[in-house]
Motif scaffolding. Structure first.
Motif, short mmCIF file in Angstrom:
data_model
loop_
_atom_site.label_atom_id
_atom_site.label_comp_id
_atom_site.label_asym_id
_atom_site.label_seq_id
_atom_site.Cartn_x
_atom_site.Cartn_y
_atom_site.Cartn_z
N ALA A 98 -4.21 -8.47 1.82
CA ALA A 98 -3.42 -7.45 1.11
C ALA A 98 -4.12 -6.99 -0.16
O ALA A 98 -4.19 -5.80 -0.44
CB ALA A 98 -2.04 -8.02 0.78
N LYS A 99 -4.65 -7.93 -0.90
CA LYS A 99 -5.32 -7.57 -2.16
C LYS A 99 -6.59 -6.76 -1.89
O LYS A 99 -6.94 -5.89 -2.68
CB LYS A 99 -5.65 -8.82 -2.97
CG LYS A 99 -6.14 -8.49 -4.36
CD LYS A 99 -6.25 -9.70 -5.25
CE LYS A 99 -6.66 -9.27 -6.64
NZ LYS A 99 -6.69 -10.37 -7.57
N ASN A 100 -7.26 -7.02 -0.78
CA ASN A 100 -8.43 -6.22 -0.42
C ASN A 100 -8.03 -4.78 -0.08
O ASN A 100 -8.81 -3.86 -0.30
CB ASN A 100 -9.18 -6.84 0.75
CG ASN A 100 -9.97 -8.06 0.34
OD1 ASN A 100 -10.34 -8.23 -0.82
ND2 ASN A 100 -10.21 -8.95 1.28
N LYS A 101 -6.81 -4.59 0.43
CA LYS A 101 -6.31 -3.24 0.72
C LYS A 101 -5.92 -2.51 -0.55
O LYS A 101 -6.19 -1.32 -0.69
CB LYS A 101 -5.08 -3.30 1.64
CG LYS A 101 -5.37 -3.53 3.07
CD LYS A 101 -4.08 -3.46 3.87
CE LYS A 101 -4.35 -3.83 5.31
NZ LYS A 101 -3.12 -3.81 6.10
N VAL A 102 -5.22 -3.22 -1.44
CA VAL A 102 -4.70 -2.59 -2.65
C VAL A 102 -4.89 -3.55 -3.83
O VAL A 102 -4.17 -4.52 -3.96
CB VAL A 102 -3.20 -2.25 -2.53
CG1 VAL A 102 -2.73 -1.49 -3.76
CG2 VAL A 102 -2.90 -1.49 -1.27
N SER A 103 -5.85 -3.23 -4.67
CA SER A 103 -6.06 -4.01 -5.88
C SER A 103 -5.70 -3.11 -7.06
O SER A 103 -6.27 -2.04 -7.22
CB SER A 103 -7.52 -4.46 -5.97
OG SER A 103 -7.70 -5.29 -7.09
N ASP A 104 -4.72 -3.52 -7.81
CA ASP A 104 -4.18 -2.69 -8.87
C ASP A 104 -3.65 -3.63 -9.96
O ASP A 104 -3.07 -4.66 -9.65
CB ASP A 104 -3.05 -1.84 -8.27
CG ASP A 104 -2.43 -0.87 -9.22
OD1 ASP A 104 -2.03 -1.27 -10.34
OD2 ASP A 104 -2.30 0.31 -8.86
N ARG A 119 0.84 -1.20 0.00
CA ARG A 119 0.00 0.00 0.00
C ARG A 119 0.88 1.26 0.00
O ARG A 119 0.65 2.20 -0.77
CB ARG A 119 -0.93 0.00 1.22
CG ARG A 119 -1.89 1.18 1.28
CD ARG A 119 -2.78 1.12 2.50
NE ARG A 119 -2.05 1.17 3.77
CZ ARG A 119 -1.52 2.28 4.30
NH1 ARG A 119 -1.63 3.43 3.68
NH2 ARG A 119 -0.90 2.22 5.45
N LYS A 120 1.90 1.25 0.83
CA LYS A 120 2.78 2.42 0.93
C LYS A 120 3.66 2.57 -0.32
O LYS A 120 3.94 3.69 -0.75
CB LYS A 120 3.62 2.33 2.20
CG LYS A 120 2.77 2.51 3.44
CD LYS A 120 3.53 2.26 4.72
CE LYS A 120 2.60 2.43 5.91
NZ LYS A 120 3.22 2.13 7.17
#
Length: 117
Positions: free
Chosen positions: A82-88, A58-59
């Motif tokens: 992790a993927k729920n926090k940052v999906s890109d 994320r950072k």
């Protein structure tokens, strides 16, 4: 394939891991992570080993929107968090053992090793 003890542990603590880490480091984990990332010259393909709940990913993404991030962890539940926090589209989440990474030699520009953070 049978899960290892480590994988079972991290699969079971993924929901409370961030709170635990913050408590266990007396609130210093964010400072340490930010110092590490600010001291890193991001470019090209970046490998985050031991991605956990995705705080570093994320950072990293906040610092650089262009680099491609390989986020590797042994725990499926940690990767899902992790993927729920940052999906890109420029982040690939990979379930793998850090001792048996699925990459060719010299195929990455930056390597991060976060086995404890």
């Amino acid at each position: 394939m049978e899960k290892s003890v480590v994988e079972r542990i991290f699969d079971n603590v993924h929901k409370s891991y961030d709170s635990f880490l913050n408590f266990a480091t007396f609130g210093l984990i964010n400072k340490w992570q930010n110092q590490l990332i600010s001291a890193t010259d991001l470019k090209g393909y970046v490998l985050d080993i031991g991605t956990g709940t995705g705080e570093i990913v994320r950072k990293l993404r906040e610092k650089d929107k262009e680099c491609f991030i390989y986020a590797v962890d042994l725990s499926f539940n940690m990767l899902k968090t992790a993927k729920n926090k940052v999906s890109d589209e420029k982040i690939l989440y990979i379930r793998a053992n850090a001792l048996k990474l699925p990459f060719k030699n010299s195929s990455l520009d930056n390597d991060f090793l976060f086995s404890c953070i």
